[in-house]
Design an enzyme around this catalytic site. Structure first.
Site, mmCIF file in Angstrom:
data_model
loop_
_atom_site.group_PDB
_atom_site.id
_atom_site.type_symbol
_atom_site.label_atom_id
_atom_site.label_comp_id
_atom_site.label_asym_id
_atom_site.label_seq_id
_atom_site.Cartn_x
_atom_site.Cartn_y
_atom_site.Cartn_z
ATOM 1 C CG ASN A 193 41.833 16.327 37.372
ATOM 2 O OD1 ASN A 193 42.307 15.654 36.275
ATOM 3 N ND2 ASN A 193 41.754 17.294 37.771
ATOM 4 C CG HIS A 209 36.202 20.459 36.737
ATOM 5 N ND1 HIS A 209 36.943 18.975 36.874
ATOM 6 C CD2 HIS A 209 37.216 21.405 36.277
ATOM 7 C CE1 HIS A 209 38.291 18.931 36.943
ATOM 8 N NE2 HIS A 209 38.727 20.561 35.620
ATOM 9 C CB SER A 229 40.353 21.498 38.465
ATOM 10 O OG SER A 229 41.541 22.999 38.328
HETATM 11 P P1 NAD Z 1 44.689 31.381 34.363
HETATM 12 O O1 NAD Z 1 45.366 31.730 34.684
HETATM 13 O O2 NAD Z 1 44.926 31.539 32.978
HETATM 14 O O3 NAD Z 1 43.106 32.844 34.662
HETATM 15 C C1 NAD Z 1 43.268 33.420 35.537
HETATM 16 C C2 NAD Z 1 42.122 34.551 35.180
HETATM 17 O O4 NAD Z 1 41.505 34.952 36.112
HETATM 18 C C3 NAD Z 1 43.253 35.954 34.945
HETATM 19 O O5 NAD Z 1 42.917 36.231 33.797
HETATM 20 C C4 NAD Z 1 43.322 36.296 36.806
HETATM 21 O O6 NAD Z 1 43.447 37.574 36.404
HETATM 22 C C5 NAD Z 1 41.827 35.947 36.759
HETATM 23 N N1 NAD Z 1 42.143 36.730 38.355
HETATM 24 C C6 NAD Z 1 42.713 35.999 39.366
HETATM 25 N N2 NAD Z 1 41.944 36.664 40.474
HETATM 26 C C7 NAD Z 1 40.579 36.743 40.320
HETATM 27 C C8 NAD Z 1 39.614 37.571 41.081
HETATM 28 N N3 NAD Z 1 39.386 38.134 42.157
HETATM 29 N N4 NAD Z 1 38.651 37.927 40.493
HETATM 30 C C9 NAD Z 1 38.606 38.039 39.518
HETATM 31 N N5 NAD Z 1 39.529 37.956 38.084
HETATM 32 C C10 NAD Z 1 40.604 37.271 38.320
HETATM 33 O O7 NAD Z 1 43.865 30.740 34.619
HETATM 34 P P2 NAD Z 1 42.545 29.169 33.898
HETATM 35 O O8 NAD Z 1 43.528 28.069 33.845
HETATM 36 O O9 NAD Z 1 41.873 29.669 32.992
HETATM 37 O O10 NAD Z 1 42.691 28.335 35.377
HETATM 38 C C11 NAD Z 1 41.116 28.801 35.710
HETATM 39 C C12 NAD Z 1 40.696 28.058 37.159
HETATM 40 O O11 NAD Z 1 40.311 27.180 36.155
HETATM 41 C C13 NAD Z 1 40.813 27.871 38.257
HETATM 42 O O12 NAD Z 1 40.689 27.814 39.034
HETATM 43 C C14 NAD Z 1 41.519 26.566 37.349
HETATM 44 O O13 NAD Z 1 41.737 25.151 38.712
HETATM 45 C C15 NAD Z 1 40.466 25.798 37.060
HETATM 46 N N6 NAD Z 1 40.775 24.697 35.067
HETATM 47 C C16 NAD Z 1 41.573 24.666 34.488
HETATM 48 C C17 NAD Z 1 41.901 24.455 33.354
HETATM 49 C C18 NAD Z 1 43.160 23.947 32.697
HETATM 50 O O14 NAD Z 1 43.227 23.545 32.213
HETATM 51 N N7 NAD Z 1 43.896 25.442 32.878
HETATM 52 C C19 NAD Z 1 41.081 23.044 33.340
HETATM 53 C C20 NAD Z 1 39.625 23.238 33.920
HETATM 54 C C21 NAD Z 1 39.387 24.031 35.561
#
Ligand code: NAD
Length: 506
Positions: free
Chosen positions: A195, A145, A124
């Site tokens: 954003n 995204h 994001s």
């Molecule tokens: P999260 O913490 O819920 O999940 C991340 C997962 O990635 C975890 O299960 C972790 O174990 C795993 N992980 C970490 N490093 C890893 C690797 N090297 N290889 C494989 N797995 C790995 O995070 P999230 O909220 O799902 O966010 C994930 C991505 O999505 C981020 O880049 C975030 O910026 C983006 N994002 C999040 C949202 C939101 O609202 N949460 C919205 C849009 C985008």
């Protein structure tokens, strides 16, 4: 004509957290075989179990058939190693928001997947260009995204970095469409569209609170009842998490070379430092603990209903108020020439133009009450007013009495330039205009993104056009003068709209 990733193609999702699980569910629902991998053992299996629970509850609610759910679940598979993702035609990563981790992941994937496989990132805030740099084929990296929850939210920003191949962005776009989403094309820029354009929604809200415009509950009510936003900025950041929201603000601020327009709010920083992060900690702008109550927004008492009003000139977007006045049995005398104001006895009433009521009053030598912009003056349930210093209680009561007679609740806020909705819209439109100016996305796509990504009641550019580019521009110019701040500098794109209109009509 570029096509979507075909339905029978395998999709891989890396990272099985909130977003990864949602994207995996979405892709499997769209008919793909989905391989889900997470570096934490069991995380992928747990995520699939979570998806199964969600889908099964949708069967109970009658939204899906059991057979349908069975078919979706049969397409989802936890992968035990990155190497298992080799057959994927599209890999979407949703791992932690860390440039080094994501770059390392893409470098590893590049050695595993086929030559034509697209590498998409759900980041994001990180630069797509920076994520792709160093790969042997950076052109296959694209941002996809999604918004949380991914299976529900319609918007997907398809973000192209400097090296992203057009065909790759097109395929990602058509794939999102095939999955039932409403994608937009975006050129890589800090915060992408949603954003970035949303920054002033929080930024102006926090400033208004810090300047004592009103309390958080009152401001939230104005954003909802007058602005038509689903939530005000304070209830929304309480939901998102003040820390999460601040992190986005800080990242846009830094990525834009500390352009002061994006300066984080000291008030928000202090709340984060205190651990008041919102719902998740039980306290943010509101108290979510036991017995914690949401305060009622401030409302003015009733005032006398006027028998008549005199209007000088056109009220622009506030013109529907005159029909409401006539329906309420108030005589409306109209003089065609004038700056667009209402005489209510000795009180002068006008819609905010970015100049504080006290400044208007000082210029005109009369008591002035300003009112804020509403998304729809006919249906708005509330109206905000601000009174000049020299207003007596009777002047304020006259304004309150008129609006009460038109069926509005009346909220008085402190006398600040641009009030709440007008000032926020001007800044949202200005931000959107700057993105359009730099060719980050088409104006229509920016508006669509704000409606579908964050549920704004109207796209900021469409809204600004409807109420008149000049009003927005003047409001910004007045804010810039009042605050003496570059923050309110007007986008050239907005000025160009005005010149174009003048040319058309001239
Ligand atoms: P999260 O913490 O819920 O999940 C991340 C997962 O990635 C975890 O299960 C972790 O174990 C795993 N992980 C970490 N490093 C890893 C690797 N090297 N290889 C494989 N797995 C790995 O995070 P999230 O909220 O799902 O966010 C994930 C991505 O999505 C981020 O880049 C975030 O910026 C983006 N994002 C999040 C949202 C939101 O609202 N949460 C919205 C849009 C985008």
């Amino acid at each position: 004509m570029m096509t979507a990733i075909p339905g029978e193609a395998t999709v891989a999702v890396v990272g099985a957290g909130t977003m990864g699980a949602g994207i995996a569910q979405l892709a499997a629902t769209a008919g793909h075989r989905v391989l889900l991998f997470d570096s934490r053992a069991d995380a992928a299996a747990e995520a699939i179990a979570g998806i199964a629970r969600r889908l099964e509850s949708s069967v109970e609610k009658g939204r899906r058939s059991a057979a349908e759910v069975q078919a979706i679940l049969s397409r989802l598979q936890a992968a035990s190693s990155l190497a298992d993702l080799a057959p994927a035609a599209l890999v979407i990563e949703a791992v932690v928001e860390d440039l080094a981790v994501k770059r390392e992941l893409f470098a590893a994937l590049e050695k595993i997947v086929g030559e034509r496989t697209i590498l998409a990132t759900n980041t994001s805030s990180l630069s797509i260009t920076a994520l792709a740099a160093g790969l042997s084929r950076p052109g296959r990296v694209v941002g996809m995204h999604f918004f949380n929850p991914a299976p529900v939210m319609p918007l997907v920003e398809i973000v192209s970095g400097l090296e992203t191949e057009t065909g790759v962005a097109e395929t990602a776009f058509h794939t999102a469409q095939a999955w039932g989403k409403e994608p937009i094309h975006v050129r890589n820029t800090p915060g992408f569209v949603v954003n970035r354009v949303a920054r002033p929604f929080y930024g102006e809200g926090f400033r208004l609170l810090a300047e004592g415009a009103a309390d958080a509950a009152t401001l939230d009510a104005l954003y909802r009842d007058c602005g038509g936003f689903r939530m005000g900025p304070f209830e929304l950041v309480d939901l998102i998490g003040l820390d999460v929201n601040l992190a986005v603000t800080r990242s846009v601020f830094a990525a834009c070379h500390f352009d002061r327009r994006y300066t984080p709010s000291p008030l928000q920083e202090e709340m984060v430092a205190a651990g008041r992060l919102g719902r998740k900690t039980g306290r943010g702008f509101y108290d979510y603990g036991e017995g914690g109550e949401r305060p009622e927004p401030a409302s003015e008492p009733d005032g006398p209903v006027p028998a008549e009003i005199t209007v000088e000139g056109h009220l622009g977007p506030a013109e529907p108020l005159l029909d409401l006045a006539r329906e309420a049995g108030i005589a409306v005398r109209w003089q065609p020439h004038g700056p667009g104001l209402v005489h209510l006895g000795e009180t002068v009433l006008l819609m905010t133009d970015g100049i504080a009521a006290s400044e208007h009053a000082a210029r005109q030598g009369r008591p002035v009450v300003t009112f804020d912009l509403c998304l729809d003056f006919t249906t708005a349930g509330r109206i905000a007013i601000a009174a000049a210093d020299r207003c007596q209680p009777a002047h304020l009561a006259a304004a309150a009495g008129l609006f009460r007679a038109l069926g509005k609740k009346v909220t008085r806020i402190a006398d600040l330039p641009g009030m709440v909705v007008m000032r926020t819209l001007a800044m949202l439109a200005n931000e959107a205009a700057d993105l359009a100016h730099h060719g980050i996305a088409e104006p229509e796509a920016i508006d669509l993104a704000m409606r579908k990504g964050v549920n704004y009641p109207r796209g900021p550019l469409d809204w600004a056009r409807k109420i008149g580019w000049l009003r927005i521009l003047e409001c910004l110019d007045h804010l810039a003068r009042s605050y003496g701040e570059e923050r309110y500098r007007c986008s050239l794109w907005l000025r160009q709209r005005l010149w174009q209109e003048a040319h058309r009509h001239g």
